[in-house]
Design a protein around this motif. Structure first.
Motif, PDB file in Angstrom:
ATOM      1  N   GLU A  21     -28.819  17.002  17.333  1.00  0.00           N
ATOM      2  CA  GLU A  21     -27.535  16.421  18.254  1.00  0.00           C
ATOM      3  C   GLU A  21     -28.178  15.138  18.644  1.00  0.00           C
ATOM      4  O   GLU A  21     -27.653  14.094  18.840  1.00  0.00           O
ATOM      5  CB  GLU A  21     -27.068  17.409  18.894  1.00  0.00           C
ATOM      6  CG  GLU A  21     -26.244  18.497  18.713  1.00  0.00           C
ATOM      7  CD  GLU A  21     -24.790  18.289  18.018  1.00  0.00           C
ATOM      8  OE1 GLU A  21     -24.250  16.869  18.144  1.00  0.00           O
ATOM      9  OE2 GLU A  21     -24.092  19.121  17.361  1.00  0.00           O
ATOM     10  N   LYS A  25     -26.991  11.235  18.183  1.00  0.00           N
ATOM     11  CA  LYS A  25     -26.634  10.298  19.350  1.00  0.00           C
ATOM     12  C   LYS A  25     -27.357   8.883  19.235  1.00  0.00           C
ATOM     13  O   LYS A  25     -26.610   7.853  19.223  1.00  0.00           O
ATOM     14  CB  LYS A  25     -26.750  10.984  20.645  1.00  0.00           C
ATOM     15  CG  LYS A  25     -25.962  10.017  21.657  1.00  0.00           C
ATOM     16  CD  LYS A  25     -25.985  10.924  23.021  1.00  0.00           C
ATOM     17  CE  LYS A  25     -25.301  10.045  24.126  1.00  0.00           C
ATOM     18  NZ  LYS A  25     -26.058   8.529  23.967  1.00  0.00           N
ATOM     19  N   ARG A  28     -26.235   6.847  16.295  1.00  0.00           N
ATOM     20  CA  ARG A  28     -24.972   6.239  16.593  1.00  0.00           C
ATOM     21  C   ARG A  28     -25.304   4.959  17.147  1.00  0.00           C
ATOM     22  O   ARG A  28     -24.480   4.130  17.008  1.00  0.00           O
ATOM     23  CB  ARG A  28     -24.194   7.320  16.984  1.00  0.00           C
ATOM     24  CG  ARG A  28     -23.749   8.342  16.307  1.00  0.00           C
ATOM     25  CD  ARG A  28     -22.280   9.152  16.721  1.00  0.00           C
ATOM     26  NE  ARG A  28     -21.959  10.406  16.159  1.00  0.00           N
ATOM     27  CZ  ARG A  28     -21.483  10.613  14.741  1.00  0.00           C
ATOM     28  NH1 ARG A  28     -21.189   9.307  13.941  1.00  0.00           N
ATOM     29  NH2 ARG A  28     -21.126  11.700  14.538  1.00  0.00           N
ATOM     30  N   GLY A 137     -26.980  16.431   8.574  1.00  0.00           N
ATOM     31  CA  GLY A 137     -25.365  16.363   7.967  1.00  0.00           C
ATOM     32  C   GLY A 137     -25.556  17.045   6.767  1.00  0.00           C
ATOM     33  O   GLY A 137     -26.330  17.972   6.428  1.00  0.00           O
ATOM     34  N   SER A 185     -22.396  21.105   6.274  1.00  0.00           N
ATOM     35  CA  SER A 185     -22.838  20.908   7.673  1.00  0.00           C
ATOM     36  C   SER A 185     -21.773  20.532   8.508  1.00  0.00           C
ATOM     37  O   SER A 185     -20.812  19.653   8.211  1.00  0.00           O
ATOM     38  CB  SER A 185     -24.112  19.995   7.749  1.00  0.00           C
ATOM     39  OG  SER A 185     -24.258  19.551   9.079  1.00  0.00           O
ATOM     40  N   MET A 186     -22.020  21.006   9.988  1.00  0.00           N
ATOM     41  CA  MET A 186     -21.035  20.561  11.021  1.00  0.00           C
ATOM     42  C   MET A 186     -21.584  19.483  11.638  1.00  0.00           C
ATOM     43  O   MET A 186     -20.714  19.089  12.723  1.00  0.00           O
ATOM     44  CB  MET A 186     -20.551  21.803  11.757  1.00  0.00           C
ATOM     45  CG  MET A 186     -19.830  23.007  10.705  1.00  0.00           C
ATOM     46  SD  MET A 186     -18.349  22.423  10.002  1.00  0.00           S
ATOM     47  CE  MET A 186     -17.281  22.603  11.483  1.00  0.00           C
ATOM     48  N   LEU A 187     -22.562  19.089  11.651  1.00  0.00           N
ATOM     49  CA  LEU A 187     -23.270  18.308  12.645  1.00  0.00           C
ATOM     50  C   LEU A 187     -22.506  16.736  12.653  1.00  0.00           C
ATOM     51  O   LEU A 187     -22.118  16.468  13.737  1.00  0.00           O
ATOM     52  CB  LEU A 187     -24.725  17.673  12.036  1.00  0.00           C
ATOM     53  CG  LEU A 187     -25.448  16.880  13.099  1.00  0.00           C
ATOM     54  CD1 LEU A 187     -25.863  17.507  14.356  1.00  0.00           C
ATOM     55  CD2 LEU A 187     -26.768  16.403  12.376  1.00  0.00           C
ATOM     56  N   LEU A 188     -22.403  15.973  11.547  1.00  0.00           N
ATOM     57  CA  LEU A 188     -21.409  14.916  11.563  1.00  0.00           C
ATOM     58  C   LEU A 188     -20.139  15.399  11.894  1.00  0.00           C
ATOM     59  O   LEU A 188     -19.369  16.456  11.578  1.00  0.00           O
ATOM     60  CB  LEU A 188     -21.809  13.974  10.471  1.00  0.00           C
ATOM     61  CG  LEU A 188     -23.021  13.867   9.884  1.00  0.00           C
ATOM     62  CD1 LEU A 188     -23.050  12.764   8.446  1.00  0.00           C
ATOM     63  CD2 LEU A 188     -23.874  13.524  10.978  1.00  0.00           C
ATOM     64  N   LYS A 189     -19.258  14.356  12.541  1.00  0.00           N
ATOM     65  CA  LYS A 189     -17.850  14.751  12.666  1.00  0.00           C
ATOM     66  C   LYS A 189     -16.984  14.537  11.347  1.00  0.00           C
ATOM     67  O   LYS A 189     -15.832  14.560  11.271  1.00  0.00           O
ATOM     68  CB  LYS A 189     -17.304  14.021  13.843  1.00  0.00           C
ATOM     69  CG  LYS A 189     -17.888  14.272  15.177  1.00  0.00           C
ATOM     70  CD  LYS A 189     -18.022  15.356  15.591  1.00  0.00           C
ATOM     71  CE  LYS A 189     -18.880  15.774  16.906  1.00  0.00           C
ATOM     72  NZ  LYS A 189     -20.443  16.292  16.361  1.00  0.00           N
ATOM     73  N   GLN A 190     -17.774  14.222  10.168  1.00  0.00           N
ATOM     74  CA  GLN A 190     -17.016  13.692   9.128  1.00  0.00           C
ATOM     75  C   GLN A 190     -17.859  14.524   7.923  1.00  0.00           C
ATOM     76  O   GLN A 190     -19.242  14.590   8.179  1.00  0.00           O
ATOM     77  CB  GLN A 190     -16.896  12.109   8.879  1.00  0.00           C
ATOM     78  CG  GLN A 190     -18.379  11.585   8.793  1.00  0.00           C
ATOM     79  CD  GLN A 190     -18.207  10.250   9.289  1.00  0.00           C
ATOM     80  OE1 GLN A 190     -18.318  10.014  10.590  1.00  0.00           O
ATOM     81  NE2 GLN A 190     -18.442   9.250   8.453  1.00  0.00           N
ATOM     82  N   GLU A 191     -17.499  14.246   6.422  1.00  0.00           N
ATOM     83  CA  GLU A 191     -18.480  14.674   5.534  1.00  0.00           C
ATOM     84  C   GLU A 191     -19.347  13.527   5.376  1.00  0.00           C
ATOM     85  O   GLU A 191     -19.231  12.315   5.825  1.00  0.00           O
ATOM     86  CB  GLU A 191     -17.631  15.074   4.291  1.00  0.00           C
ATOM     87  CG  GLU A 191     -16.810  16.267   4.522  1.00  0.00           C
ATOM     88  CD  GLU A 191     -16.137  16.612   3.230  1.00  0.00           C
ATOM     89  OE1 GLU A 191     -15.674  15.662   2.427  1.00  0.00           O
ATOM     90  OE2 GLU A 191     -15.819  17.756   2.907  1.00  0.00           O
TER      91      GLU A 191
END
Ligand code: SIN
Ligand code: FE2
Length: 205
Positions: A21, A25, A28, A137, A185-191
């Motif tokens: 996480e 960040k 990003r 991801g 994976s659930m890490l990215l808010k998108q695939e």
């Protein structure tokens, strides 16, 4: 792990959830300063399916006119690349066994249908330093062979938080990404998947 080539060092789950996480960040922030761009193949200008950006004193870029290279500025904004996050410098120091910092961190973003063909990382002047790769991801099927194109290859999955090094006899091994597994994976808010590769480019004097 099944028969990895000599010099391919694999650290599954090297980064736990909170570390992933934190890294995400920072990445990003890098992307907001240095937007993802579409890399194009030398000569043909054919777009690659990944989108990329970099952080560090040097960044890897490619376009139709000038081909594969490292340069100090973003091809579209003209600005120098953002700094490599401290967390990445620490991982390099812990795992690389190379006594100088990396100069480039390539950020590759894979949408679910993106792939990367077999290639060697050979645009650097220093091959004594490893290439250190971090996955975030969705999982990917990674393929690696030897220094010879057309040789036997092994495939294995890289999952979010995994770290891998191409060092020694694998430093110039052909490698690529055959597919992405959406929804793993659930890490990215998108695939999709992010891969970071840290590299030393110049020989340390
Ligand atoms: C690369 O070879 O630049 C990327 C490898 C990966 O996405 O795992
Ligand atoms: Fe590569």
């Amino acid at each position: 792990m099944q028969n990895l080539p000599d010099g391919t060092l694999y650290y599954p789950d090297f980064l736990d959830g909170p570390a992933q996480e934190l890294l995400l960040k920072s990445i990003r922030d890098v992307v907001s300063e240095a937007p993802l761009f579409v890399p194009r193949m030398p000569k043909t200008g054919k777009p690659m399916s990944v989108r990329m950006t970099n952080c560090g004193p040097l960044g890897w870029v490619t376009d139709k006119e000038n081909g594969y290279r490292y340069q100090a500025h973003h091809p579209q904004t003209g600005k120098v690349w953002p700094d490599i996050p401290k967390q990445l410098l620490d991982i390099w120091q812990e795992l690389s066994t190379y006594s100088h910092p990396p100069e480039a961190c390539l950020v590759n973003y894979y949408e679910v249908d993106a792939k990367m063909g077999l290639h060697q990382d050979r645009d650097e002047q220093e091959f004594d330093a490893p290439v250190l790769s971090i996955s975030l991801g969705d999982s990917a099927l990674f393929r690696i062979g030897s220094e010879n194109r057309g040789g036997k290859t092994t495939s294995f999955k890289l999952n979010s938080g995994d770290v891998m090094l191409l060092s020694g006899k694998s430093r110039l091994a052909f490698h690529g990404v055959s597919r992405i597994y959406p929804g793993t994976s659930m890490l990215l808010k998108q695939e999709g998947r992010i891969n970071l590769t840290l590299r030393r480019v110049t020989k340390a004097s």
